[in-house]
Design a protein around this motif. Structure first.
Motif, short mmCIF file in Angstrom:
data_model
loop_
_atom_site.label_atom_id
_atom_site.label_comp_id
_atom_site.label_asym_id
_atom_site.label_seq_id
_atom_site.Cartn_x
_atom_site.Cartn_y
_atom_site.Cartn_z
N HIS A 44 1.04 -1.25 0.15
CA HIS A 44 0.03 -0.08 0.10
C HIS A 44 0.90 1.35 -0.05
CE1 HIS A 44 -3.16 -2.80 0.97
NE2 HIS A 44 -2.67 -3.29 2.08
N LEU A 45 0.64 2.11 -0.92
CA LEU A 45 1.21 3.34 -1.08
C LEU A 45 0.21 4.68 -0.77
CD1 LEU A 45 3.60 4.54 -3.76
CD2 LEU A 45 1.71 6.10 -3.04
N GLN A 87 -5.62 1.10 9.86
CA GLN A 87 -5.21 0.36 10.87
C GLN A 87 -3.78 0.61 11.25
OE1 GLN A 87 -6.55 -3.43 10.50
NE2 GLN A 87 -8.72 -3.06 10.60
N ASN A 88 -3.26 0.36 12.47
CA ASN A 88 -1.92 0.38 12.72
C ASN A 88 -0.98 -0.51 11.78
OD1 ASN A 88 -2.72 2.19 14.93
ND2 ASN A 88 -2.15 0.52 16.35
N ALA A 89 0.16 0.04 11.31
CA ALA A 89 1.05 -0.78 10.59
C ALA A 89 0.64 -1.43 9.32
CB ALA A 89 1.73 -1.54 11.62
N THR A 90 -0.23 -0.39 8.51
CA THR A 90 -0.74 -1.06 7.27
C THR A 90 -0.39 -0.42 6.22
OG1 THR A 90 -2.54 0.49 7.54
CG2 THR A 90 -2.99 -1.97 8.30
N ILE A 91 0.36 0.61 6.28
CA ILE A 91 0.96 1.53 4.84
C ILE A 91 2.57 1.25 4.94
CG2 ILE A 91 1.23 3.59 3.78
CD1 ILE A 91 -1.52 2.74 4.11
N ARG A 115 1.95 6.00 13.12
CA ARG A 115 1.19 5.01 13.64
C ARG A 115 0.82 3.93 12.28
NH1 ARG A 115 -4.12 4.08 13.26
NH2 ARG A 115 -4.66 5.96 12.17
N ILE A 116 0.61 4.55 11.09
CA ILE A 116 -0.04 3.78 10.17
C ILE A 116 0.87 2.97 9.44
CG2 ILE A 116 -2.15 5.20 10.08
CD1 ILE A 116 -1.04 6.47 7.53
N LEU A 117 2.50 3.31 9.49
CA LEU A 117 3.30 2.61 8.80
C LEU A 117 3.67 1.30 9.24
CD1 LEU A 117 5.80 5.51 7.74
CD2 LEU A 117 4.65 4.30 6.23
N LEU A 123 8.95 6.77 4.58
CA LEU A 123 8.31 8.30 4.41
C LEU A 123 9.14 9.00 3.57
CD1 LEU A 123 6.27 10.48 5.44
CD2 LEU A 123 7.70 10.63 7.18
N ILE A 124 8.55 9.70 2.60
CA ILE A 124 9.12 10.68 1.72
C ILE A 124 8.55 12.04 2.12
CG2 ILE A 124 9.48 11.45 -0.73
CD1 ILE A 124 9.38 8.72 -1.49
#
Length: 243
Positions: A44-45, A87-91, A115-117, A123-124
């Motif tokens: 997921h981006l 949700q947490n840790a999805t991206i 939180r979501i990464l 992260l850019i």
């Protein structure tokens, strides 16, 4: 040092043309993003904010891409950026272009991204550099609602380090205030970007989320079966015959 959170109402930026030399700035940012996402993998981006959604990411191996902003056209998900519905840790990859410059609470925005990464998410991020000609010009109109809130790159790096990110790449670009026309101005722009990068108008970073997994401590060596019993040992005495 000014506080990061503010109660001042900021007008969000919805198009690159609203920025100074926005068209040229978009082209330069596009080139850097294209190189950075070429080797990013995952499922997921997420592109946060109007400026991020207007960047092309077709060369990214991540096929499921989400455009997220508070409103506007060609937005797949409308949401408050400081309270994302994930949700947490999805991206796996998040692109954040010039959103810190116009955020009333940049700390909360970065915490929500953290939180979501995923545990190894990327992260850019890019933003305006206050130690530049552009930064000096914005000092003349500090209370204008269209004026960006300029945070130094080192300050942003400190925020990312506190969240557990590691900076993988950092660049500066857009040295001149105006569009360089002619070979002389173009040469000055390249010279400033190469030898005076800290005074360029825009910073660009690629940060990797680093989460150290907990490793159980192994016990010392011990035999699988107990050799010596804790019970007292009785010995038999041999009686010799009297000859």
């Amino acid at each position: 040092m000014k506080t990061a959170k503010t109660s001042r109402t900021l007008t969000p930026i919805t198009d690159w043309l609203q920025l100074s030399n926005g068209q040229r700035l978009q082209a330069q940012t596009q080139d850097l993003v294209k190189d950075a996402i070429a080797h990013c993998f995952g499922y997921h981006l997420l592109k946060l904010g109007h400026l991020s959604t207007q960047l092309k990411t077709d060369n990214c191996p991540i096929r499921h891409q989400i455009n997220c902003a508070e409103d506007g056209e060609d937005i797949g998900l409308q949401s408050d950026l400081q309270h994302l519905p994930f949700q947490n840790a999805t991206i796996d990859l998040c692109i954040l272009v010039h959103e810190l410059d116009f955020s009333s609470d940049p700390h909360q925005l970065l915490r929500e991204i953290d939180r979501i990464l995923t545990l190894d998410g990327t992260l850019i991020i890019s933003g305006y550099n206050p130690y530049s000609f552009f930064g000096c010009r914005t000092l003349l109109t500090p209370n204008d609602q269209h004026t960006a809130r300029l945070f130094s790159p080192n300050r942003v790096i400190d925020w990312l380090h506190l969240l557990g990110f590691e900076i993988k790449e950092k660049q500066y670009f857009d040295c001149l205030l105006a569009q360089p026309k002619g070979p002389i101005l173009a040469h000055l722009g390249n010279f400033g970007r190469r030898y005076l990068p800290f005074f360029c108008s825009v910073y660009f970073m690629v940060a990797k989320k680093q989460t150290t997994p907990m490793t159980p401590i192994k016990l010392g060596f011990e035999f699988k079966r107990r050799i010596i019993n804790n019970q007292p040992v009785t010995t038999k005495q041999s009686h010799s015959k009297n000859t």
